[in-house]
Design a protein around this motif. Structure first.
Motif, PDB file in Angstrom:
ATOM      1  N   GLY A   1      -7.395  12.177 -10.243  1.00 21.92           N
ATOM      2  CA  GLY A   1      -6.105  11.681  -9.781  1.00 21.92           C
ATOM      3  C   GLY A   1      -5.802  10.346 -10.428  1.00 21.92           C
TER       4      GLY A   1
ATOM      5  N   HIS B   1      -4.779   6.047  -9.640  1.00 23.10           N
ATOM      6  CA  HIS B   1      -4.799   4.947  -8.680  1.00 23.10           C
ATOM      7  C   HIS B   1      -3.987   3.763  -9.174  1.00 23.10           C
ATOM      8  CE1 HIS B   1      -9.032   6.384  -7.182  1.00 23.10           C
ATOM      9  NE2 HIS B   1      -8.042   7.049  -6.596  1.00 23.10           N
TER      10      HIS B   1
ATOM     11  N   HIS C   1      -3.521  10.254   1.623  1.00 20.57           N
ATOM     12  CA  HIS C   1      -3.722  11.227   0.544  1.00 20.57           C
ATOM     13  C   HIS C   1      -2.618  12.278   0.408  1.00 20.57           C
ATOM     14  CE1 HIS C   1      -8.337  10.477   0.266  1.00 20.57           C
ATOM     15  NE2 HIS C   1      -7.688   9.820  -0.661  1.00 20.57           N
TER      16      HIS C   1
ATOM     17  N   GLU D   1      -0.599  12.230  -2.863  1.00 22.85           N
ATOM     18  CA  GLU D   1      -1.350  12.666  -4.038  1.00 22.85           C
ATOM     19  C   GLU D   1      -1.416  14.188  -4.113  1.00 22.85           C
ATOM     20  OE1 GLU D   1      -4.823   9.982  -5.249  1.00 22.85           O
ATOM     21  OE2 GLU D   1      -4.869   9.870  -3.059  1.00 22.85           O
TER      22      GLU D   1
ATOM     23  N   GLN E   1      -0.362  15.638  -8.200  1.00 23.47           N
ATOM     24  CA  GLN E   1      -1.085  14.727  -9.088  1.00 23.47           C
ATOM     25  C   GLN E   1      -2.598  14.838  -8.956  1.00 23.47           C
ATOM     26  OE1 GLN E   1       0.366  10.729  -8.524  1.00 23.47           O
ATOM     27  NE2 GLN E   1       2.508  11.328  -8.801  1.00 23.47           N
ATOM     28  N   LEU E   2      -3.095  15.127  -7.759  1.00 21.69           N
ATOM     29  CA  LEU E   2      -4.536  15.256  -7.548  1.00 21.69           C
ATOM     30  C   LEU E   2      -4.940  16.703  -7.800  1.00 21.69           C
ATOM     31  CD1 LEU E   2      -7.137  13.792  -6.558  1.00 21.69           C
ATOM     32  CD2 LEU E   2      -6.588  14.662  -4.271  1.00 21.69           C
TER      33      LEU E   2
ATOM     34  N   SER F   1      -2.683   4.598  -3.275  1.00 22.61           N
ATOM     35  CA  SER F   1      -2.220   5.917  -3.695  1.00 22.61           C
ATOM     36  C   SER F   1      -0.732   5.866  -4.003  1.00 22.61           C
ATOM     37  CB  SER F   1      -2.488   6.945  -2.590  1.00 22.61           C
ATOM     38  OG  SER F   1      -1.931   6.519  -1.355  1.00 22.61           O
TER      39      SER F   1
ATOM     40  N   ASN G   1       2.878   7.387  -3.391  1.00 22.16           N
ATOM     41  CA  ASN G   1       3.476   8.085  -2.266  1.00 22.16           C
ATOM     42  C   ASN G   1       4.951   8.400  -2.450  1.00 22.16           C
ATOM     43  OD1 ASN G   1       1.248   8.131  -0.085  1.00 22.16           O
ATOM     44  ND2 ASN G   1       1.183   6.037  -0.860  1.00 22.16           N
TER      45      ASN G   1
ATOM     46  N   THR H   1       1.380  19.397 -13.713  1.00 19.33           N
ATOM     47  CA  THR H   1       1.512  18.754 -12.410  1.00 19.33           C
ATOM     48  C   THR H   1       2.697  19.297 -11.635  1.00 19.33           C
ATOM     49  OG1 THR H   1       0.403  16.709 -13.077  1.00 19.33           O
ATOM     50  CG2 THR H   1       1.958  16.533 -11.266  1.00 19.33           C
TER      51      THR H   1
END
Length: 274
Positions: free
Chosen positions: A69, A71, A135, A138, A143-144, A194, A196, A217
């Motif tokens: 992911g 950050h 989370h 994400e 994205q994660l 994260s 958002n 993505t």
């Protein structure tokens, strides 16, 4: 939260039986940092070989869940990095991850992340909660990802992580430009956060990851729309709002719990959320 090692293996096995079509990519990411130092001596290499045969690496064995992911740093949101997580689930509510700047044998350890369930997060003090990022953004943004897993397994893994929180410290800025300083873990660790809202993450950061790892993505986001109804309001969603350049847009299902709490109070409702 994702399950323990045996559950993850069961999930992966089942997904493999269904078929490998549409796997999430697992391209290699080389570290961009050239660490200063002299080459290892033959003696050191021999000691390492002996240690590999005779010493334990048990704490590392369960780290078999791999996530990638992005950050932003909480105090400097424009400073962003791709994060490779190698995690182990200690129980249903708690996981721990080692963070690297790549996924090859020469990747650099540049941080740690602890992941807790919503249940554990709600037991924390308000002071402690400021260190834990939500989370849902994400996950629902796409994205994660869990590189290498079939799409169905990736989807189930993300579903199990809905409403969780992470506490992430980056101990080494392994971005290539260090202003002439040695490429070493210098200074204080940085608390990461994260993304958002759409538009907060640097588009080129996502595009480069997707190109290298064979990930889309946007397609990942569309495939996770069935997870939106599972999303609870989370604390920290708006912690960095307004601190990014350029326009941003809401991620459907991603709501700050404090905003939601304020709306309830304005309607005369009560809430137990601290």
């Amino acid at each position: 939260m994702f399950e323990k090692r045996n559950s993850a293996a069961t999930l992966l096995t089942g997904a493999l039986i269904i078929g490998l079509a549409g796997c999430t990519g697992a391209g290699m990411r080389q570290s961009g940092v050239d660490v200063p130092g002299r080459a290892e001596s033959g003696k050191t290499q021999a000691l390492e070989a002996g240690a590999a045969m005779m010493q334990t690496n048990e704490p590392l064995e369960p780290m078999n869940v791999y996530l990638v992911g992005f950050h932003p740093m909480k105090k400097n949101p424009s400073h962003q990095m791709e994060a490779h997580h190698f995690c182990t689930q200690l129980n249903k509510d708690f996981a721990q991850c080692a963070l690297f700047d790549g996924n090859t044998a020469k990747a650099h350890l540049n941080g740690i992340e602890y992941i807790i369930s919503e249940r554990l997060f709600e037991q924390l003090s308000n002071v402690e909660k400021q260190y834990w990022h939500p989370h849902n953004g994400e996950i629902l943004s796409g994205q994660l990802v869990a590189p290498g897993l079939p799409d169905q397994a990736d989807h189930e893994l993300m579903k199990s992580k809905m409403n969780s929180y992470g506490k992430t410290w980056h101990t080494w800025d392994t971005n290539p430009d260090h202003g002439g300083e040695p490429s070493l873990p210098l200074g204080e660790p940085s608390l990461a956060w994260s993304f958002n809202r759409f538009g907060q993450a640097h588009a080129e950061l996502i595009d480069e990851r997707d190109r290298r790892m064979g990930i889309d993505t946007d397609e990942r986001r569309k495939a996770r729309q069935d997870l939106v109804p599972l999303a609870n309001p989370q604390r920290g969603v708006d912690a960095l709002r307004g601190q990014f350049s350029g326009p941003t847009e809401p991620i459907p299902g991603v709501v700050d719990s404090m905003v939601d709490k304020g709306a309830d109070q304005r309607r005369g409702a009560t809430t137990s959320t601290p």
